[in-house]
Write a protein that holds these residues in place. Structure first.
Motif: not given
Length: 453
Positions: A318-342
């Protein structure tokens, strides 16, 4: 699925693994329903000395295979794929929606059932033996997996549930969950990620239903069947199952990424599929592997109780698809609780187009660390695990930049470059210096290296 596993790297069990009893509260390990309710993510670690680790209310005695770190245990049960509006949840829901609409039963109900809350604690038998992975296969090494003990582990792929779900009588299902592997450290690798498993089985009638002049076509060759293995698949059956699988996945990828997507298939080998292949897509001019799949091995299907059926299986990250589809550059961001990301993924419907907007370009701080290796029992994965444990998600990347063998003593020295970068704020050199020093001290104490710092 195990097909996405790149077999593999060599490491050894870290001595720092579990020296205390750790409790993770959540659902019982036996829970196997299809509910999307997440396991509670609160984690409690006791300070009492013990030789057990407790997960989901069950205690597992430690032995020489136990190597799960407190860092990993602190993240068990967070189930990012079940958190509404999380990018991994969006990808999961998109795949579900596609399968629900594309494949229906006689009464219009979805053909595929979904299991997205299965416990990540599995037996070694589930994770390896049930999938026909040989006893001496590299993928079993404790250097590459997180073991609770010799009999239990954190699943390394959602394929660990394949046999059980088939044995329960299911012919078509999707299994989704977090999986755990000891691996390198960079922007695309993390010791915890999320997979979706897909399985479809066919009876002879189902497979040849739309084939003209199908009289006489069979799933299996004439031959000897045992209690453990079916006869060989016929060439006609294998080709039809392979065509069904490739068609299903091509439609799925096109549905997610849009028309005009280029797809290619690369032959490969996995113990429990034959033939097997990986799917690569061309997205924005670059070929990227997105999943692995194949025709299921006769012995696996037969042992699970589906003796007169043949089928396919796939596994996607799922991370691989999401990084491609949403242009997310760093896999650590999926664990972020920062509202600016979420908040970027709080959209009115799951098919809403989203392009991730970087929070900021925070500068990296780079420090090297060198040490002499012990005479034996050292591996890079042990060091990577230690760095993650001490530095957490401040570590963006670790690279072995130099390896030197002393001409007289024959001692080997490694020099690693550690890139520190916080995904949400600017780091100071002072706080990085303290972390870097702690990594060096821990490496000496836990891995038996001789520091050159």
């Amino acid at each position: 699925m195990a097909m996405l596993w790149k077999f593999m790297r060599v490491a050894k069990c870290s001595k720092s693994a579990l020296s205390t009893k750790v409790t993770v509260r959540g659902i019982p390990t036996c829970s196997r329903h299809a509910s999307s309710k997440s396991v509670p993510s609160d984690v409690a670690a006791s300070t009492r000395c013990s030789d057990t680790v407790e997960l989901f209310g069950k205690a597992y005695p430690q032995d020489d295979y136990s190597n799960v770190t407190k860092k990993i245990l602190s993240m068990v049960g967070k189930n990012l794929h079940n958190k509404k509006h999380h990018p991994l949840w969006l990808i999961k829901e998109q795949v579900k929606d596609h399968f629900y609409k594309q494949y229906t039963g006689h009464r219009g109900t979805p053909l595929f059932s979904v299991y997205d809350n299965l416990s990540p604690v599995v037996t070694v038998q589930q994770n390896f033996d049930s999938l026909l992975i040989p006893q001496n296969h590299d993928s079993r090494r404790k250097e590459d997996n997180y073991y609770l003990n010799r009999e239990h582990m954190l699943r390394a792929h959602t394929s660990a549930h394949q046999w059980d779900l088939i044995h329960s009588g299911l012919d078509a299902f999707l299994a989704v969950g977090d999986v755990y592997r000891r691996d390198t450290i960079d922007k695309t690798h993390y010791p915890i990620f999320h997979q979706m498993e897909g399985v479809r089985l066919f009876s002879c009638h189902e497979l040849f239903l739309n084939i003209k002049d199908s009289d006489g076509l069979q799933l299996f060759e004439q031959g000897h069947r045992t209690a453990h293995k079916q006869e060989c698949h016929t060439m006609e059956a294998v080709r039809l199952v392979e065509f069904s699988l490739k068609q299903a996945l091509t439609k799925l990828m096109t549905h997610i990424f849009g028309d005009g997507l280029q797809v290619r298939w690369v032959d490969c080998y996995f113990p429990f599929t034959h033939p097997s292949f990986e799917m690569e897509i061309n997205f924005q001019g670059e070929w990227m592997e997105v999943l692995g799949c194949g025709v299921m091995e006769q012995q696996l299907v037969n042992s699970a109780g589906a003796q007169d059926k043949i089928g396919w299986a796939f596994g996607l990250g799922l991370e691989r698809l999401a990084m491609i589809l949403y242009d997310i550059p760093d896999i650590r961001l999926f664990w972020s609780e920062d509202e600016r990301f979420l908040k970027q993924f709080v959209v009115p419907h799951i098919w809403q187009k989203v392009k991730f907007q970087p929070l900021s370009k925070y500068p990296a701080l780079i420090n090297d660390i060198s040490f002499w290796l012990p005479s034996e029992m050292y591996s890079k994965n042990d060091f990577y695990d230690l760095v993650r444990t001490v530095g957490g998600d401040l570590i963006e990347k670790v690279v072995l930049v130099d390896e030197f063998t002393h001409p007289k003593t024959k001692k080997v020295s490694h020099c690693y470059r550690i890139v520190y970068r916080h995904p949400e704020r600017t780091l100071t050199q002072d706080e990085v210096r303290h972390i870097h020093q702690a990594i060096g001290e821990s490496a000496v104490q836990e891995l038996g290296v001789e520091g050159r710092f």
